[in-house]
Design a protein around this motif. Structure first.
Motif, PDB file in Angstrom:
ATOM      1  N   VAL A   1      51.926  34.507  47.501  1.00 57.24           N
ATOM      2  CA  VAL A   1      51.665  34.408  48.931  1.00 57.24           C
ATOM      3  C   VAL A   1      51.928  35.758  49.582  1.00 57.24           C
ATOM      4  O   VAL A   1      52.911  36.422  49.277  1.00 57.24           O
ATOM      5  N   GLY A   2      51.025  36.185  50.464  1.00 60.42           N
ATOM      6  CA  GLY A   2      51.172  37.448  51.165  1.00 60.42           C
ATOM      7  C   GLY A   2      50.675  38.654  50.385  1.00 60.42           C
ATOM      8  O   GLY A   2      50.740  39.779  50.875  1.00 60.42           O
ATOM      9  N   GLN A   3      50.187  38.415  49.168  1.00 62.14           N
ATOM     10  CA  GLN A   3      49.714  39.516  48.314  1.00 62.14           C
ATOM     11  C   GLN A   3      48.385  40.075  48.835  1.00 62.14           C
ATOM     12  O   GLN A   3      47.581  39.374  49.423  1.00 62.14           O
ATOM     13  N   LYS A   4      48.159  41.382  48.593  1.00 61.27           N
ATOM     14  CA  LYS A   4      46.869  41.994  48.923  1.00 61.27           C
ATOM     15  C   LYS A   4      45.932  41.706  47.760  1.00 61.27           C
ATOM     16  O   LYS A   4      46.213  42.056  46.616  1.00 61.27           O
ATOM     17  N   VAL A   5      44.816  41.033  48.051  1.00 60.16           N
ATOM     18  CA  VAL A   5      43.869  40.627  47.009  1.00 60.16           C
ATOM     19  C   VAL A   5      42.583  41.432  47.162  1.00 60.16           C
ATOM     20  O   VAL A   5      41.963  41.413  48.228  1.00 60.16           O
ATOM     21  N   ASP A   6      42.204  42.146  46.102  1.00 57.89           N
ATOM     22  CA  ASP A   6      40.920  42.853  46.092  1.00 57.89           C
ATOM     23  C   ASP A   6      40.258  42.637  44.732  1.00 57.89           C
ATOM     24  O   ASP A   6      40.749  41.864  43.905  1.00 57.89           O
ATOM     25  N   ARG A   7      39.154  43.321  44.505  1.00 61.40           N
ATOM     26  CA  ARG A   7      38.383  43.113  43.271  1.00 61.40           C
ATOM     27  C   ARG A   7      39.220  43.411  42.029  1.00 61.40           C
ATOM     28  O   ARG A   7      39.182  42.671  41.046  1.00 61.40           O
ATOM     29  N   ALA A   8      39.995  44.479  42.070  1.00 60.39           N
ATOM     30  CA  ALA A   8      40.803  44.864  40.914  1.00 60.39           C
ATOM     31  C   ALA A   8      41.823  43.776  40.559  1.00 60.39           C
ATOM     32  O   ALA A   8      42.018  43.444  39.387  1.00 60.39           O
ATOM     33  N   VAL A   9      42.468  43.200  41.573  1.00 64.56           N
ATOM     34  CA  VAL A   9      43.456  42.142  41.337  1.00 64.56           C
ATOM     35  C   VAL A   9      42.774  40.901  40.772  1.00 64.56           C
ATOM     36  O   VAL A   9      43.278  40.268  39.841  1.00 64.56           O
TER      37      VAL A   9
END
Length: 182
Positions: free
Chosen positions: A94-102
């Motif tokens: 929760v609260g994590q930055k989510v992008d394509r790499a993740v």
């Protein structure tokens, strides 16, 4: 009745011996081995795919439909429900930055050369900070309602109209002429 490992075998007729051609006239496939006489197809190394003896081949007789754009964008699609399932399973926090790499690292996605599109199918209850190439309005609203944010790239500049293109070329020509005059 239990079957033992040393008694395992195929059903009768499941495996068939291959036909051994060219083994005498008694076999029915001797001498020319079912290839007929002379000609291209009697020899080895022949692959006439789709050739119908000079008749117009089927793939040319049928009408063509549709269009495949080779310049189309290849986006991976991720739904809100998928992100919530990943949070529940512990792949995301929760609260994590989510992008394509993740998403690729956690194996939520396996492709998407041109980025990720976020769609609103499912329910997201956790706050996430999502950085994607595109998102539907419903998905953006759902993420923001859950306390997260969606970051999108800036929009591409609109292409110039014909009049603007002509004006830009005229300015370039004038600058070139001025440079040549000096």
């Amino acid at each position: 009745m239990t079957t033992k490992l040393n008694d395992l075998h195929d059903n009768p007729g499941a495996r068939k011996d291959r036909v051994r051609v060219g083994r005498g006239i008694g076999s029915g496939l001797g001498k020319t081995a079912g290839r007929g006489q002379k000609g291209q197809t009697s020899r080895s190394g022949v692959a006439i795919k789709g050739f119908e003896g000079g008749q117009m081949p089927l793939h040319m007789r049928l009408p063509k439909r549709g269009f495949n754009n080779i310049f189309r964008k290849d986006y991976a699609v991720v739904n809100l429900g998928t992100l919530q399932a990943a949070i529940d399973s512990g792949k995301l926090t929760v609260g994590q930055k989510v992008d394509r790499a993740v998403l690729l690292e956690t194996r939520i996605l396996t492709h998407g050369r041109d980025g990720v599109r976020l769609l609103g199918k499912g329910v997201l209850t956790a706050a996430l900070h999502i950085d994607v190439a595109g998102a539907s309005a419903a998905a953006q609203a759902a993420v923001e309602a859950a306390g997260g944010t969606v970051t999108l790239p800036p929009p591409a500049p609109a292409p110039l109209s014909r009049d603007e293109q002509k004006a830009a070329r005229a300015v370039a020509r004038a600058a070139k002429a001025a440079k040549a005059a000096n």
